[in-house]
Structure formats: C-alpha cells, structure tokens
Design a protein around this motif. Structure first.
Motif, mmCIF file in Angstrom:
data_model
loop_
_atom_site.group_PDB
_atom_site.id
_atom_site.type_symbol
_atom_site.label_atom_id
_atom_site.label_comp_id
_atom_site.label_asym_id
_atom_site.label_seq_id
_atom_site.Cartn_x
_atom_site.Cartn_y
_atom_site.Cartn_z
ATOM 1 N N LYS A 319 0.826 -1.209 0.000
ATOM 2 C CA LYS A 319 0.000 0.000 0.000
ATOM 3 C C LYS A 319 0.858 1.255 0.000
ATOM 4 N N GLU A 320 2.003 1.204 0.681
ATOM 5 C CA GLU A 320 2.901 2.363 0.697
ATOM 6 C C GLU A 320 3.466 2.618 -0.705
ATOM 7 N N ILE A 321 3.799 1.537 -1.421
ATOM 8 C CA ILE A 321 4.336 1.675 -2.779
ATOM 9 C C ILE A 321 3.269 2.234 -3.717
ATOM 10 N N LEU A 322 2.011 1.803 -3.540
ATOM 11 C CA LEU A 322 0.928 2.305 -4.382
ATOM 12 C C LEU A 322 0.672 3.786 -4.158
ATOM 13 N N GLY A 323 1.122 4.322 -3.030
ATOM 14 C CA GLY A 323 0.958 5.749 -2.752
ATOM 15 C C GLY A 323 1.976 6.617 -3.450
ATOM 16 N N ARG A 324 2.974 6.012 -4.098
ATOM 17 C CA ARG A 324 3.991 6.793 -4.803
ATOM 18 C C ARG A 324 3.425 7.323 -6.129
ATOM 19 N N SER A 325 4.021 8.400 -6.602
ATOM 20 C CA SER A 325 3.507 9.058 -7.804
ATOM 21 C C SER A 325 4.093 8.500 -9.087
ATOM 22 N N ALA A 326 5.184 7.739 -9.004
ATOM 23 C CA ALA A 326 5.834 7.232 -10.213
ATOM 24 C C ALA A 326 6.510 5.905 -9.918
ATOM 25 N N GLY A 327 6.802 5.174 -10.994
ATOM 26 C CA GLY A 327 7.474 3.891 -10.863
ATOM 27 C C GLY A 327 6.633 2.771 -11.435
ATOM 28 N N MET A 328 7.229 1.598 -11.544
ATOM 29 C CA MET A 328 6.535 0.435 -12.090
ATOM 30 C C MET A 328 6.426 -0.656 -11.031
ATOM 31 N N ASP A 395 -2.795 12.471 -20.310
ATOM 32 C CA ASP A 395 -2.494 13.026 -18.989
ATOM 33 C C ASP A 395 -2.876 12.067 -17.863
ATOM 34 N N PRO A 396 -2.377 10.808 -17.920
ATOM 35 C CA PRO A 396 -2.744 9.853 -16.859
ATOM 36 C C PRO A 396 -1.866 10.006 -15.622
ATOM 37 N N ASP A 397 -2.407 9.624 -14.488
ATOM 38 C CA ASP A 397 -1.601 9.496 -13.269
ATOM 39 C C ASP A 397 -1.179 8.042 -13.064
ATOM 40 N N VAL A 398 -2.111 7.117 -13.343
ATOM 41 C CA VAL A 398 -1.850 5.685 -13.158
ATOM 42 C C VAL A 398 -2.243 4.955 -14.439
ATOM 43 N N GLY A 413 6.381 1.287 -21.294
ATOM 44 C CA GLY A 413 5.930 1.265 -19.906
ATOM 45 C C GLY A 413 6.994 1.753 -18.944
ATOM 46 N N LEU A 414 8.240 1.348 -19.167
ATOM 47 C CA LEU A 414 9.336 1.787 -18.306
ATOM 48 C C LEU A 414 9.571 3.286 -18.442
ATOM 49 N N ARG A 415 9.479 3.796 -19.665
ATOM 50 C CA ARG A 415 9.661 5.237 -19.871
ATOM 51 C C ARG A 415 8.549 6.020 -19.186
ATOM 52 N N ALA A 416 7.324 5.488 -19.250
ATOM 53 C CA ALA A 416 6.214 6.148 -18.571
ATOM 54 C C ALA A 416 6.447 6.189 -17.065
ATOM 55 N N ALA A 417 7.013 5.105 -16.519
ATOM 56 C CA ALA A 417 7.290 5.052 -15.086
ATOM 57 C C ALA A 417 8.374 6.048 -14.686
ATOM 58 N N ILE A 418 9.327 6.276 -15.573
ATOM 59 C CA ILE A 418 10.398 7.234 -15.295
ATOM 60 C C ILE A 418 9.871 8.664 -15.312
ATOM 61 N N SER A 451 15.978 2.160 -12.481
ATOM 62 C CA SER A 451 15.396 3.409 -11.984
ATOM 63 C C SER A 451 13.868 3.397 -11.977
ATOM 64 N N SER A 452 13.239 2.533 -12.783
ATOM 65 C CA SER A 452 11.774 2.533 -12.889
ATOM 66 C C SER A 452 11.109 1.517 -11.974
ATOM 67 N N LEU A 453 11.682 0.327 -11.879
ATOM 68 C CA LEU A 453 11.025 -0.766 -11.174
ATOM 69 C C LEU A 453 11.028 -0.525 -9.664
ATOM 70 N N GLN A 454 9.845 -0.460 -9.061
ATOM 71 C CA GLN A 454 9.727 -0.236 -7.621
ATOM 72 C C GLN A 454 9.584 -1.543 -6.846
#
Length: 574
Positions: A319-328, A395-398, A413-418, A451-454
C-alpha cells in the motif's frame, strides 16, 4: 443445524393436516401476530415466500425457522453441509421438481425415501413428490441457504450434456460435410446450440474458469477447470467436435472455413441473469480442433487488497508503494494465478476521483467506475504498444497494462514510469527475483529497469482445504521431508489438515483457492546490481531480502494454519 441426524427421525411421516407456516411460528412464539400480519401484507404485495420475507426482515433466523418447523412436525433438521449426500440418491428426483418444490432426496431406504424440504408444510409439494418418486416419503427439514448449493453440486448436467451430444451425433450422422454443419449451426433450436448452452450453464453452476473441448482418437472430451484442476464433464463421439467448434467460431466471429491455423476470438453470453465474457482459442490438432474457453463474469465484483489473502506485513509495504507518484510495479506468475485480480485490487485502493487512471487490457476483465478502460484489438492493429503511446497523451496518473508481452510495450511502460506515472502490469516469470532480468532479456536498458522498477510481486494460487471434511493427520514421509527442508525439524512433526472428501467439495477434499505471495522491493543495492547486469549479485541480495518470505515459506504458513494441504504447498517448489 446439528440436531438429530436424519436416521433418528421418529415417525415415518408427519400427519398431513393442513398447517400454515405463520400459525406455526406464532404458536411457538417465534414471531408475534402483528409481525405475521405485516409479513402477510408484504407477501401479497411481493409474491415472495413467507419464510424468506421473515428472514429478510430480521424477524427470525433461518435456523430458528427450520427448528420450529421440525418441532411442530416431530421430524429431523438435516445439515446439508455435513450430511453424506450421494449424487445417485439426490438424482432419484429430477432437477426441475427439486428446485420448484425446494426439496432434496437425502436417503434411499428401499421402500421409503428421506426427503428434505425447506417448507415441509407445503402439501402440494409433498403430494407431487410422492407421485413422482412412487415411494413413501419421510420428511426432514433443510435450510434454504444450504439447499441451493447442494442442488448445484449434485445436479451436474452430465446426463443432459451426454444426451444432447448423442442427439447431435444422430443429427449429423456419418456424413459430416461443410454444408450439413453450416445448416445445423444456423438453427437456434439445433442440438448443437442446446448442447453448448448446457455446457456453459454447467460451467457457471460449478464455478469453472475454463471449458475445454478436446477431440481425441477415442472421442471428444469436454472438461471444466474448477479450482485450478480440470474435471471431465463427459465423453462424446468425436464426430460432433467439428459442429461444436464451428458453432463457437460463428459466435466469436471467426473464419469457420479455416481449420489449419489457430484462431482467437470472444463473445458474450447471458446465462442465469449474468453476463459472461467468453475468450475463445482454437488450435488445430491431430483429430480436429481443440477449443478452450475462458469464462469471465461481467458482474464479478472487484476485491479489495485486504480480501485477497496477502500477508499483513507485505500488505502494509504494498500500500505504501501504491501511494507513490511514479514507478513500475509488476505482478508475475503463470496464467490463471490471479494476477489481474491483484492488480484490480490495487486499483481499488487508489482515488479515481482525484487521479486519471487508464487501463490497457486484452480483454477488459473487470469494470470499475471512474476508470478509462481500453481493450486492445490486434485485428485493427490496436496493439498494447500503440494504445500505450496514445495513453501517455491523455495526462494519466496511473496506467495499468494488461501484460508486458513484447519489448516495445515494456520499453514504453518503463519510460512512462520514469516520467512521472505509476505503471502497473504483469509478466510471466517463475519468481520475483528473476523478473528484472526478464525485462533485460526483452531488450530494456539496464538503467531504465533499475530506476523505474519499484517492486515485483510473484504469486500463485493453491487449493484451500475443505472446512466441512478437514481432519488433522500426520504428514507422510515425503511430506515430512519437504516440511523439514523448508521449516526445520519442528515443522516435520506438526499435524496438518487434509480434506477426506465430502459432498460439499465433490469428493476432492478442497474448496476454493488461496493466494500465495512474495514481494521483492528494489532497494539501492538491487538497483545497482541490475544497472550493471550482475545476476549473481542480484540473486544473492534478493535471496537475503526474501529470506523466510518466499512463496514456499508463505505456503508453509498456510499449511501450519490448516488452510491448505502439504501436497498443494509442495507444488510451489516444482
């Protein structure tokens, strides 16, 4: 409802004087006369059964209702969850009158049958069943909530499906040609249509996730996957396989003349007041075309993360990871392991009111309000990669991507996460530790993966022990050796639970499935190892982070809690 067992019922049959349910309940002071009057007024307005109205209104419990009727008639209350029902006994009464009169045959005593009734005061039902069964009836009382599932388990449509298969075989005859099949599949009342409807209704009745039609040398096998295990529904003449395949192709809009190449399609069914999406796959084989259908319910509700069985410590971190604004975040596992369920449970945790959430799927399996959901279509070149590119301009957030199935989709997908988006997706890998290197094998740049994978979640599904027939046992020598290898000497001697098989679990000892999870978080050391493409160091660091929390260890915890068997847990190690 564990009062006297069925065999302990005293009289052969109650007196058949005219009794009314409401009067009986008032007489036993289970409800008041005023409550009865109100319920009767409501019954006249709605047409519902009086007992159901009283239960829904909270005036009486189902258990109190059953025991009150049993006391009045001096008969037994039978708990269908524990009663040893036999399918051949239940089927002495046809399904239609059983459901119409809310009754089930419990025991066959030769000249007499024990029959469970939801409403034993129904004289019409009693007389009709006596006429149909042609034997004297001894009454018992059963709960309505238990009757429906029991009827579903024992009135499998095996005989109906077999009979329709024979009718279709006779209809087609020996000369199977394109013209004959084309004529038969176009008739809505044709045996092929009725047969497929029965197959789908049976699959829905038993909660099957897939239906397989497999032509073989000796015949056509129709099988359903229930709780992850295939069960044979019936064997039919292989001559009907072509008619079934052709009808299904028509329903899915596929090329019915093409039998040499695999084809994929989908269609929608309306059964039992439910809308079902069917994903169809055909594969040419030695004796015809193998057809596999995945059944997806429109009305299936999305489960929350707290409800999918994820361990508490892992749930907090996820749940903490899902609260982040970016990443995969990637969820891995084989087909049918519940990856999509986990992803949608994650989406349900997010605030769709304040965030733009877009999903790209094949197909859209769940429908959530507030989401923009897109279904890819390769026939018109609407691929994952193409939709994903367009999604980034929305203009997506998720972003949820159904599957990282090719290098182009993975890189986008990785570029979007970055670049400031939270990206959720799935990948087919064996465990969490091997996932970053699967991305590298697909051609993703190491710095981008690092850098992208959380986080990576690996998951499986194991069958849950049937609570109705579970019993404590000592593990077998082979199971003890596995338990010791995973949990130490203490684990090898613990008592485990195993279902012996009953009418509730259809003799399998299992009921339902449970998720097993492990999660690997990409910390600085793991990111460095991924950047330098150093699998040795990465694997070592991952093993340290996951120590005691791997899929196998999580499965051992389920065994220790008695929720699954050792045999199911051992499958995760193979």
């Amino acid at each position: 409802m564990n009062e006297p067992t069925a065999t302990a019922a005293a009289p052969a049959a109650p007196k058949r004087e005219k009794l009314r349910l409401g009067d009986v309940l008032v007489q036993q002071q289970l409800i008041s006369p005023e409550q009865l009057t109100q319920a009767l007024d409501q019954q006249r307005a709605t047409g519902k059964k009086l007992g159901r109205l009283l239960i829904e209104a909270g005036l009486i419990t189902e258990e109190a209702l059953a025991h009150g009727l049993a006391r009045q008639l001096r008969v037994a209350v039978v708990n269908l969850k524990s009663f040893p029902l036999k399918s051949e006994t239940v089927r002495l009464l046809a399904e239609s009158p059983a459901r119409r009169h809310r009754a089930i045959v419990l025991e066959d005593k030769g000249d007499q049958l024990l029959v469970g009734f939801v409403d034993p005061l129904d004289l019409v039902a009693y007389d009709d069943l006596t006429r149909l069964l042609k034997r004297s009836i001894r009454i018992a009382v059963v709960a309505e909530s238990q009757l429906g599932p029991a009827l579903d388990r024992h009135y499998r449509r095996t005989e109906e499906i077999t009979g329709l298969a024979k009718a279709l075989e006779k209809d087609i005859g020996d000369a199977v040609d394109f013209g004959t099949l084309q004529a038969s599949v176009g008739q809505e009342g044709a045996p092929v249509v009725r047969l497929l409807q029965s197959v789908f209704e049976d699959a829905l009745q038993v909660g099957a996730s897939d239906v397989h039609l497999e032509p073989m040398e000796t015949g056509l096998a129709i099988r359903s996957r229930i709780d992850g295990v295939l069960q044979t529904q019936t064997q039919a003449d292989k001559r009907i396989a072509a008619a079934l395949a052709q009808r299904l192709k028509l329903m899915a809009g596929l090329d019915i003349s093409e039998k040499r190449l695999p084809q994929d399609g989908r269609f929608t069914l309306r059964l039992r007041e439910r809308t079902i999406d069917v994903r169809l796959s055909t594969l040419p084989c030695q004796y015809g075309e193998s057809v596999v259908m995945r059944l997806l319910g429109h009305g299936d509700s999305v489960r929350r993360l707290d409800e999918i069985g994820m361990p508490a410590d892992m749930l907090v971190r996820f749940k903490e990871i899902l609260g982040r604004s970016a990443g995969m975040v990637l969820v891995t596992g084989p087909t049918g392991s519940g990856k999509t369920t986990t992803l949608y449970a994650a989406l349900a945790e997010l605030d769709a009111e304040q965030q733009k959430i877009i999903t790209v799927e094949d197909p859209v399996e769940y429908r959530l309000p507030g989401l923009t959901q897109v279904q890819v279509n390769d026939k018109i070149e609407l691929s994952f990669a193409r939709v994903l590119r367009a999604t980034l301009r929305q203009d997506p957030d998720v972003i949820l991507v159904g599957e990282m199935r090719d290098p182009e989709t993975a890189e986008i997908g990785l570029r979007a996460a970055i670049t400031g988006h939270l990206v959720l997706s799935t990948l087919h890998t064996r465990d969490a530790a091997s996932t970053p290197f699967r991305l590298l094998d697909m051609g993703a740049p190491p710095f981008m993966v690092a850098s992208s994978l959380q986080a990576v979640i690996a998951q499986r599904l194991v069958r849950g022990t049937c609570e109705n027939c579970a019993e404590p046992l000592l593990p077998t020598p082979q199971e003890a050796a596995w338990l010791e290898s995973v949990g130490g000497a203490e684990a090898a001697t613990m008592r485990v639970r195993r279902g012996r098989g009953c009418s509730v679990c259809n003799g399998t000892g299992y009921a339902g499935r449970i998720g097993v999870y492990e999660m690997l978080e990409m910390d600085h050391a793991l990111a460095q190892a991924a950047t330098h493409s150093d699998p040795g160091t990465f694997t070592k660091l991952a093993a340290e982070q996951l120590r005691g929390r791997t899929l196998v260890h999580r499965a051992l915890e389920l065994v220790r809690a008695g929720r699954t068997s050792v045999a199911e847990a051992m499958k995760l190690a193979t």
